[in-house]
Enzyme design. Structure first.
Site, PDB file in Angstrom:
ATOM      1  N   SER A   1      -6.769  -9.291 -14.628  1.00  0.00           N
ATOM      2  CA  SER A   1      -5.977  -8.291 -13.902  1.00  0.00           C
ATOM      3  C   SER A   1      -4.977  -7.562 -14.782  1.00  0.00           C
ATOM      4  O   SER A   1      -4.487  -6.511 -14.395  1.00  0.00           O
ATOM      5  CB  SER A   1      -5.231  -8.957 -12.742  1.00  0.00           C
ATOM      6  OG  SER A   1      -4.232  -9.817 -13.235  1.00  0.00           O
TER       7      SER A   1
ATOM      8  N   LYS B   1       2.226  -9.414 -13.048  1.00  0.00           N
ATOM      9  CA  LYS B   1       1.923  -8.012 -12.761  1.00  0.00           C
ATOM     10  C   LYS B   1       3.037  -7.125 -13.307  1.00  0.00           C
ATOM     11  O   LYS B   1       4.097  -7.604 -13.699  1.00  0.00           O
ATOM     12  CB  LYS B   1       1.779  -7.798 -11.251  1.00  0.00           C
ATOM     13  CG  LYS B   1       0.624  -8.541 -10.597  1.00  0.00           C
ATOM     14  CD  LYS B   1      -0.714  -7.940 -10.934  1.00  0.00           C
ATOM     15  CE  LYS B   1      -1.857  -8.683 -10.245  1.00  0.00           C
ATOM     16  NZ  LYS B   1      -2.081 -10.033 -10.783  1.00  0.00           N
TER      17      LYS B   1
END
Lengths: 239, 124
Positions: free
Chosen positions: A108, A151
């Site tokens: 990711s 993230k």
């Protein structure tokens, strides 16, 4: 009790100071702490050897206090336990509130982090989103399971962010936006096509932010700092 | 979880930035409305669309396409806030494919916002 008594006795015993902090004035001669030979020893006859001289004796040295025992951290079971507890508590404080390190895996955050083998250095001084700005990379508790994710922050409380993925069928002027509510942030992975982030579960409470990722390393091979990739561009309108 | 918060279409962004998260009208130093294009600083940030060519291999090459995102940082009396203007700016996205050299990241071509700005004829 038979075992505890000697332990307590040893713990309550006053310890001898290793170094004296008492200062002695220069104009005073330090007084011996032990009585001198002339006062303490009974009168005794001195043997004269055949050469008519006194034999060399070390009587004065034998009455000096014995040297203190060498310092030892592990001289007593109670002291061992206490030292271990102190070490564990200090490590816990450092790990929870200052800095920590953990391995990371997954696609990711490509290409910022590789799929496998990355070890991330996380600053816990930025936990709960303290001092985090748009563009920083954070570690957070994923709200839909018990795992920890990494993230990039794209929105802080009061900011306006795009809910959709840019370029994914969203043309100029299309798409939907949202204003990040109080106490929340908007996080998106760098690899837009393989990231499950705020586009999936919405704004994330700042209380779930565990810290800011400040560096990444591969053991014995690579170390690099993680910086905010947001860069200022001069206003295209020329204002 | 987050409280219910309404979404709005991108074309309403210029009007939406006039109110703060508590629903009050934002106040500026000069008393004017917030002008996204005129008063707010432009920031760029690059994200990617990456594909692992052969996931079964440990050292599979990774192909990435940069996706440029734009943000405007505006100032009101209470402080600053950011509005994403990626779609609102109306510019074409940079989709130059770049291929990485494997898990070590060798050969990763990182397109900076300045490079994208130069490519899009944006003065910098």
């Amino acid at each position: 009790m038979g075992f505890i008594t000697p332990v307590l006795r040893g713990f309550l015993r006053p310890t001898r100071p290793r170094f004296s902090t008492k200062s002695i004035p220069l104009h005073q001669t330090p007084q011996p702490t032990t009585p001198s030979l002339s006062t303490s020893l009974p009168n005794k006859t001195t043997k004269i050897n055949s050469h008519g001289t006194e034999p060399h004796t070390n009587h004065g040295d034998s009455h000096e206090p014995p040297p203190p025992p060498p310092p030892s951290w592990f001289g007593h079971p109670f002291r061992v336990i206490l030292t271990t507890l102190k070490f564990v508590a200090f490590t816990h404080l450092l790990w929870e509130y200052v800095i920590s390190m953990a391995p990371a895996s997954g696609p990711s955050m490509l290409p910022t982090f590789e799929v496998l083998g990355e070890w991330l250095l996380v600053s816990k001084l930025h936990r709960f989103g303290r001092g985090v700005t748009v563009g920083d990379v954070v570690a957070y508790n994923i709200p839909i399971n018990d795992e920890v994710g990494v993230k990039r922050v794209l929105g802080l409380p009061g900011d306006y962010v795009l809910m959709d993925t840019p370029g994914d069928g969203v043309g100029p002027g299309e798409g939907n936006m949202i204003q990040v509510p109080k106490g929340h942030c908007w996080i998106v992975g760098d690899n837009l096509v393989a990231s499950r982030d705020s586009r999936y579960f919405g704004p994330v409470p700042l209380a779930l932010i565990r810290g800011k990722v400040i560096a990444t390393m591969r053991p014995f091979s690579e170390f690099r700092w993680i910086t905010n990739t947001s860069q200022k561009v001069s206003n295209p309108s020329g204002d | 979880m987050a409280p219910p918060c309404p979404s709005f279409p991108v074309r309403h962004l210029a009007a939406a930035v006039q109110t703060s998260e508590d629903g009050k009208v934002r106040k500026t130093e000069n008393g004017r409305r917030i002008d996204l294009a005129g008063d707010c600083e432009l920031f760029g940030l690059v994200q990617y669309e990456c594909i692992v060519a052969r996931p079964e291999l440990g050292d599979s090459p990774v192909q990435c396409w940069p996706v440029q995102r734009w943000f405007r940082r505006c100032q009101d009396k209470k402080g600053s806030f950011t509005a994403e203007t990626t779609v609102w700016e109306g510019r074409s996205l940079a989709v130059t494919p770049t291929e990485t050299g494997g898990p070590q990241g060798q050969g990763v071509h990182m397109t900076t916002p300045a490079q994208v700005a130069a490519k899009n004829n944006i003065s910098s």
